[in-house]
Each structure stands twice: as structure tokens, then as C-alpha cells.
Write a protein that holds these residues in place. Structure first.
Motif, mmCIF file in Angstrom:
data_model
loop_
_atom_site.group_PDB
_atom_site.id
_atom_site.type_symbol
_atom_site.label_atom_id
_atom_site.label_comp_id
_atom_site.label_asym_id
_atom_site.label_seq_id
_atom_site.Cartn_x
_atom_site.Cartn_y
_atom_site.Cartn_z
ATOM 1 N N SER A 197 12.393 5.057 -3.958
ATOM 2 C CA SER A 197 11.472 5.753 -4.858
ATOM 3 C C SER A 197 10.752 6.823 -4.058
ATOM 4 C CB SER A 197 10.477 4.778 -5.490
ATOM 5 O OG SER A 197 9.699 4.141 -4.477
ATOM 6 N N LYS A 198 10.349 7.897 -4.745
ATOM 7 C CA LYS A 198 9.706 9.027 -4.084
ATOM 8 C C LYS A 198 8.322 9.237 -4.689
ATOM 9 C CE LYS A 198 10.748 13.673 -2.426
ATOM 10 N NZ LYS A 198 11.711 14.815 -2.494
ATOM 11 N N GLN A 199 7.323 9.315 -3.834
ATOM 12 C CA GLN A 199 5.940 9.563 -4.248
ATOM 13 C C GLN A 199 5.456 10.807 -3.514
ATOM 14 O OE1 GLN A 199 3.567 6.080 -3.581
ATOM 15 N NE2 GLN A 199 4.897 4.729 -4.776
ATOM 16 N N VAL A 253 9.073 9.024 0.879
ATOM 17 C CA VAL A 253 10.123 8.191 0.300
ATOM 18 C C VAL A 253 9.828 6.742 0.668
ATOM 19 C CG1 VAL A 253 12.592 7.712 0.221
ATOM 20 C CG2 VAL A 253 11.793 10.064 0.484
ATOM 21 N N TYR A 254 9.867 5.858 -0.340
ATOM 22 C CA TYR A 254 9.589 4.438 -0.140
ATOM 23 C C TYR A 254 10.794 3.619 -0.587
ATOM 24 C CZ TYR A 254 4.733 5.878 0.505
ATOM 25 O OH TYR A 254 3.599 6.468 0.968
ATOM 26 N N TYR A 255 10.923 2.426 -0.017
ATOM 27 C CA TYR A 255 12.060 1.565 -0.297
ATOM 28 C C TYR A 255 11.554 0.185 -0.698
ATOM 29 C CZ TYR A 255 14.364 5.225 2.413
ATOM 30 O OH TYR A 255 14.806 6.427 2.886
ATOM 31 N N THR A 256 12.301 -0.444 -1.601
ATOM 32 C CA THR A 256 11.991 -1.795 -2.046
ATOM 33 C C THR A 256 13.285 -2.581 -2.146
ATOM 34 O OG1 THR A 256 12.130 -1.074 -4.370
ATOM 35 C CG2 THR A 256 9.934 -1.100 -3.342
ATOM 36 N N ALA A 257 13.159 -3.904 -2.221
ATOM 37 C CA ALA A 257 14.315 -4.760 -2.409
ATOM 38 C C ALA A 257 14.782 -4.665 -3.857
ATOM 39 C CB ALA A 257 13.960 -6.203 -2.053
ATOM 40 N N PRO A 300 6.322 -1.184 -2.205
ATOM 41 C CA PRO A 300 7.281 -0.298 -1.526
ATOM 42 C C PRO A 300 6.830 -0.011 -0.096
ATOM 43 C CG PRO A 300 6.776 0.527 -3.731
ATOM 44 C CD PRO A 300 5.809 -0.575 -3.467
ATOM 45 N N ARG A 301 7.806 0.141 0.783
ATOM 46 C CA ARG A 301 7.535 0.394 2.197
ATOM 47 C C ARG A 301 8.339 1.614 2.645
ATOM 48 N NH1 ARG A 301 3.553 -2.410 4.624
ATOM 49 N NH2 ARG A 301 4.746 -2.751 6.545
ATOM 50 N N SER A 302 7.726 2.443 3.492
ATOM 51 C CA SER A 302 8.423 3.599 4.043
ATOM 52 C C SER A 302 9.226 3.178 5.267
ATOM 53 C CB SER A 302 7.431 4.698 4.420
ATOM 54 O OG SER A 302 6.561 4.248 5.449
#
Length: 219
Positions: A190-192, A196-200, A150-152
Motif C-alpha cells: 500500500s502507498k501513503q 510504501v508500506y507492506y502487510t501480510a 503496515p510496515r515500511s
């Protein structure tokens, strides 16, 4: 003596009544103050929800605007070359041309006029470069597809800014773009903790064309 006793009794009644009213007033102030504090908390929560909804709406509008097709460069009209105005002819100019024909012919034959080449305009090349360069939505979608973790939004903006230094890529614009992809199910969020992080999306969901391809036929 009876008058003094009655006055003392009346004073005691007034004192007791004032004390009771004062206590009742204090309790009423505490109750109303508690209700005001509760209403202020509810107002603050509603204002926070309003800001979140406004940001989501702006993200959807930006993603929809960036998804619109860009007009090709072939549709840009090319101006026609200018033509030299022809010499005016008429009854009054015929005699003048006859007299000056003998003088102008040797000069015209000695010095032939050469046409200057018109330089090419760089507008067409610049327009073609704009149409061929990928949009920010395509860059963000491609970057998420190449990542395994995941990337922010800040990390995505930093990487794209290093890869494309000629484009002014900001974190706020990247966050708005990736939120638009999440709204269209083209990215996952997704939230950690507070980040907040994003993925394909999954491979099957991201490339539905793989199921439509026909199976190879054995020779």
C-alpha cells in the motif's frame, strides 16, 4: 530622379522581404524548440519507467534464488582417517628385520605407542547451524504476519536487525525481498503519499491449509 525612385523602391522591397524571412525563421525556431522540449519530457518518462521495471525484475530474480532449497549437511562427505603406511617387505629386508628384532622388541614392549585422539572438526556444527537458521524470506514473512499495522521496508530492516544482530540485514535487501513476496501474492503493498508500506495477506489467503483440515468428529 526616376533612377533614384526605382532604387528606393527596390530597397524597400528587399527590406520587407528580409523582415518577413526573419520573422518566419524566428517562428520556426520556436516551433522546433517546443517539439524538442516535448521529446525530452517523453524520454525522461521512458527512462524512469525503465528503472522501475529493472528493479522489479531484480526483485523477482532475488526472491526466486532465495526460495531454492538448501542442500542438507548430511550430504557433505567426511574424510576418512589416514592409515599408517605398512612397512615394506621384500627379500632384501628380511635379513635386516631378523637382526634388529631382538633389539627392537624390548624397546617396543617398554614404550607402547598410544594413539592420539583426533579432535572433532567444527565444520559439521557450523554447517548444521546454517541449515537450521531461517532465510530472510521466512523472517520477513513471519514479521509481517505478527504485525497488525503496515510496515515500511526500513522499519522491517530495523526490527530484524535488532532481533538478529548476527545477520547483516540491509534496507535495500529487505525491500527487494518483500517486493518478491508481493509478486508471489504472499504480501500486500500500500502507498501513503510518497511512502510504501507492506502487510501480510488475508488470513484465508495466507493459510489455505486451514480449509483442508478435517472437521473434528464427536465422540
Amino acid at each position: 530622379m526616376s533612377e533614384n525612385a526605382s532604387a528606393t523602391e527596390l530597397t524597400s522591397q528587399y527590406t520587407a522581404q528580409v523582415s518577413a524571412d526573419l520573422e518566419r525563421n524566428t517562428k520556426e525556431q520556436e516551433r522546433i524548440g517546443g517539439e524538442i522540449a516535448a521529446l525530452q519530457e517523453q524520454l525522461a518518462a521512458l527512462q524512469s519507467d525503465h528503472k522501475v521495471l529493472v528493479n522489479i525484475q531484480r526483485a523477482l530474480d532475488t526472491a526466486q534464488a532465495s526460495a531454492e532449497p538448501v542442500a542438507p549437511s548430511d550430504s557433505v562427505p567426511v574424510p576418512a582417517p589416514r592409515k599408517k603406511s605398512a612397512a615394506k617387505t621384500g627379500p632384501g629386508t628380511r635379513t635386516r628385520t631378523k637382526k634388529t628384532a631382538a633389539k627392537s622388541r624390548p624397546a617396543a614392549a617398554a614404550k607402547p605407542t598410544a594413539k592420539k585422539p583426533t579432535p572433532e572438526k567444527p565444520a559439521d556444527t557450523a554447517e548444521a547451524a546454517k541449515t537450521t537458521s531461517p532465510t530472510l524470506v521466512e523472517l520477513v514473512r513471519r514479521h509481517l504476519a505478527e504485525q497488525s499495522e503496515p510496515r515500511s521496508a526500513a522499519e522491517i530492516a530495523t526490527t530484524l536487525g535488532q532481533t538478529h544482530p548476527d545477520r547483516n540485514i540491509k534496507t535495500t535487501v529487505v525491500r527487494t525481498t518483500v517486493e518478491g513476496l508481493v509478486a508471489r501474492n504472499q504480501a500486500q503493498r500500500s502507498k501513503q503519499g510518497a511512502s510504501v508500506y507492506y502487510t501480510a495477506p488475508d488470513a484465508q489467503a495466507a493459510s489455505p491449509q486451514a480449509e483442508e483440515q478435517p472437521a473434528p468428529v464427536d465422540a
